[in-house]
Design an enzyme around this catalytic site. Structure first.
Site, PDB file in Angstrom:
ATOM      1  N   HIS A   1       1.209  -1.062  -0.055  1.00 57.92           N
ATOM      2  CA  HIS A   1      -0.113  -0.058  -0.089  1.00 57.92           C
ATOM      3  C   HIS A   1       1.051   1.314   0.116  1.00 57.92           C
ATOM      4  O   HIS A   1       1.921   1.146   0.408  1.00 57.92           O
ATOM      5  CB  HIS A   1      -0.930   0.019   1.267  1.00 57.92           C
TER       6      HIS A   1
ATOM      7  N   ASP B   1       3.022  -4.886   8.107  1.00 57.44           N
ATOM      8  CA  ASP B   1       1.838  -3.967   7.858  1.00 57.44           C
ATOM      9  C   ASP B   1       0.503  -4.751   7.919  1.00 57.44           C
ATOM     10  O   ASP B   1       0.386  -5.669   7.179  1.00 57.44           O
ATOM     11  CB  ASP B   1       1.827  -3.182   6.382  1.00 57.44           C
TER      12      ASP B   1
ATOM     13  N   GLN C   1      -4.561  -5.049   6.936  1.00 58.91           N
ATOM     14  CA  GLN C   1      -5.745  -5.783   6.462  1.00 58.91           C
ATOM     15  C   GLN C   1      -5.857  -6.931   7.381  1.00 58.91           C
ATOM     16  O   GLN C   1      -6.923  -7.558   7.570  1.00 58.91           O
ATOM     17  CB  GLN C   1      -5.453  -6.000   5.059  1.00 58.91           C
TER      18      GLN C   1
ATOM     19  N   LYS D   1     -10.360  -0.410  10.586  1.00 55.60           N
ATOM     20  CA  LYS D   1     -10.478  -1.760   9.600  1.00 55.60           C
ATOM     21  C   LYS D   1     -10.769  -2.738  10.588  1.00 55.60           C
ATOM     22  O   LYS D   1     -11.264  -4.028   9.799  1.00 55.60           O
ATOM     23  CB  LYS D   1      -9.038  -1.927   8.982  1.00 55.60           C
TER      24      LYS D   1
ATOM     25  N   CYS E   1      -4.806   2.527  -3.602  1.00 56.41           N
ATOM     26  CA  CYS E   1      -3.439   2.949  -2.955  1.00 56.41           C
ATOM     27  C   CYS E   1      -2.468   2.146  -3.284  1.00 56.41           C
ATOM     28  O   CYS E   1      -1.429   1.872  -2.326  1.00 56.41           O
ATOM     29  CB  CYS E   1      -3.725   3.308  -1.537  1.00 56.41           C
TER      30      CYS E   1
HETATM   31  N1  PLP Z   1      -1.786  -0.799   4.773  1.00 55.41           N
HETATM   32  C1  PLP Z   1      -2.653  -1.412   4.192  1.00 55.41           C
HETATM   33  C2  PLP Z   1      -2.365  -2.791   3.539  1.00 55.41           C
HETATM   34  C3  PLP Z   1      -3.877  -0.795   3.838  1.00 55.41           C
HETATM   35  O1  PLP Z   1      -4.894  -1.664   3.226  1.00 55.41           O
HETATM   36  C4  PLP Z   1      -4.004   0.517   4.437  1.00 55.41           C
HETATM   37  C5  PLP Z   1      -5.557   1.024   4.254  1.00 55.41           C
HETATM   38  O2  PLP Z   1      -6.367   0.882   3.213  1.00 55.41           O
HETATM   39  C6  PLP Z   1      -3.208   1.191   5.095  1.00 55.41           C
HETATM   40  C7  PLP Z   1      -1.988   0.452   5.284  1.00 55.41           C
HETATM   41  C8  PLP Z   1      -3.187   2.550   5.627  1.00 55.41           C
HETATM   42  O3  PLP Z   1      -4.411   2.576   6.712  1.00 55.41           O
HETATM   43  P1  PLP Z   1      -4.862   3.812   7.323  1.00 55.41           P
HETATM   44  O4  PLP Z   1      -5.341   4.664   6.198  1.00 55.41           O
HETATM   45  O5  PLP Z   1      -5.882   3.523   8.277  1.00 55.41           O
HETATM   46  O6  PLP Z   1      -3.702   4.512   7.787  1.00 55.41           O
END
Ligand code: PLP
Length: 402
Positions: A120, A197, A200, A223, A361
């Site tokens: 992401h 990370d 998800q 999430k 993203c």
């Molecule tokens: N990493 C992953 C795999 C994500 O799907 C997301 C958000 O969609 C993020 C990081 C970033 O999360 P946040 O926007 O809640 O900070």
């Protein structure tokens, strides 16, 4: 019944009050159960005061609620101690914190930051920023065409130059689940640290930082049925203790003098200013709620994924699914023939089906796949088989319009 999805849906006011809505965008943000909404509103109605500073009882009650939420997070992640868990605004802020603080202090010219093609933007751009500042270089591990990680290639890219590996546990765009424990072990033999990370994955299955063996792990509350504006950075205590503060101000200091300032220990040193106290309390409630539903919720999501995938492939032969890795969370990214994803998304909305369209993203991943975006349906434990049927039926109607 092991998993009563109708009972669970009745606990979500937004789903209960919207019988026509088929919400398939939980990978973007999950809906909130009443217990989370209550935890937040009860905090404001009953316990609200600023934390860590007041000597009066109400402030101590609020502080206790905040610190209990931290303990809840530590238990959820199986962290050794709650001081290894820093509250942030979300996964994005947590990665920025590590990149700026740990990266700023430890990266030098010639060092390598190893990422994967499926990250992401939140796990790419903060590293690019610190690479630019320090002279470190970004190296990218490839994926196979089915969206799974090329693990041998990634391991080959790990060398003594690698200082940090950033890897998603579950791809938001494809659903691929990565073998993060294996990558951590390989990185550690070369002396590199690993940031996982879990933005998800935390919503889909148990995330155990000790079993993974990671140095850092991040996730976002929203999430996983918690409030927006709250998330977590887990970091091994011995690493966190050596990291310089990320932001400066109230509550993160020990003694302030114009001649110089000393800082609190961990985790407070990384929580400058008044934090999202009610958000942390709500997150604690969400983690309790989701943990209590496991492992049945996970089995339900897997069944939904198999059911919807099979139905899509048999009833809509022109569908092209991106991300067919064996280990996969309940995300289906696809093209419907050559209909533009935005058209599919907008038309699905007219039938009450909410999906995400675009690059999710993950523009480098889209580039790797030779596309600009997909339609993404992401299923949560509160979705039903009947909703999967309505989704496929709506897609057939969309197809009929072209
Ligand atoms: N990493 C992953 C795999 C994500 O799907 C997301 C958000 O969609 C993020 C990081 C970033 O999360 P946040 O926007 O809640 O900070």
């Amino acid at each position: 019944m092991l998993f009563d999805v109708e009972k669970i849906r009745s606990e979500f006011p937004l789903l209960r009050g919207n019988a026509k809505l088929v919400y398939l965008d939980s990978a973007a943000t999950a809906q909130k159960p009443q217990c989370v909404i209550d935890a937040v509103s009860e905090f404001y109605a009953r316990d609200n005061a600023n934390i860590h500073r007041g000597l009066y009882r109400l402030s101590q009650t609020a502080t206790t609620a905040f610190e209990r939420a931290r303990e809840r997070v530590a238990k959820f992640l199986n962290a050794r101690e709650s001081r290894e868990c820093v509250f942030t605004r979300g996964a994005t802020e947590a990665i920025n914190l590590v990149a700026a603080s740990w990266g700023g202090a430890n990266l030098r010219e010639g060092d390598e930051i190893l990422l994967t093609e499926m990250e992401h933007h939140a796990n790419i751009v903060p590293w690019q920023a610190i690479a630019e500042r320090t002279g470190a270089k970004i190296v990218v591990a490839p994926i196979f065409d089915d969206g799974s990680l090329d693990v041998p290639a990634m391991k080959n890219l790990i060398s003594e130059k690698t200082k940090i590996v950033g890897i998603t546990q579950t791809s938001n765009a494809l659903g691929t689940v990565n073998p993060v424990a294996e990558i951590c072990a390989a990185a550690h033999t070369a002396g590199a640290l690993v940031l996982v990370d879990a933005a998800q994955s935390a919503a889909h299955f148990a995330v155990d930082v000790q079993a993974i063996g990671c140095d850092f792990l991040v996730f976002s509350g929203h999430k996983i049925c918690g409030p927006t504006g709250i998330g977590v950075l887990y970091a091994r205590a011995e690493i966190l203790e050596k990291m310089p503060p990320y932001q400066f101000g109230g509550d993160m200091i020990d003694v302030v003098d114009f001649a110089g300032t000393t800082f609190r220990g961990i985790p407070g040193r990384f929580e400058a200013g008044t934090p999202n106290i009610a958000g942390a309390v709500g997150l604690g409630a969400a983690l309790d709620y989701v943990s209590a539903l496991r492992p049945h919720a996970q089995a339900h999501e897997s069944a939904l994924l198999s059911y919807a995938t099979e139905k899509l492939c048999t009833e809509l032969p022109e569908i092209r699914i991106f991300g067919t890795a064996k280990e996969k969370a309940s995300v289906i990214s696809f093209h419907l023939g050559d209909i533009h994803p935005s058209d599919v998304g907008m038309l699905l909305d007219t039938f009450g089906v909410a999906v995400r369209v675009g690059h999710h993203c993950a523009m480098p991943l889209m580039k790797r796949l030779g596309i600009t975006g997909t339609v993404r349906a992401s299923f949560a434990f509160y979705n039903t088989f009947e909703e999967a049927d309505r989704f496929v039926a709506a897609l057939k109607k969309v197809r009929g319009m072209f």
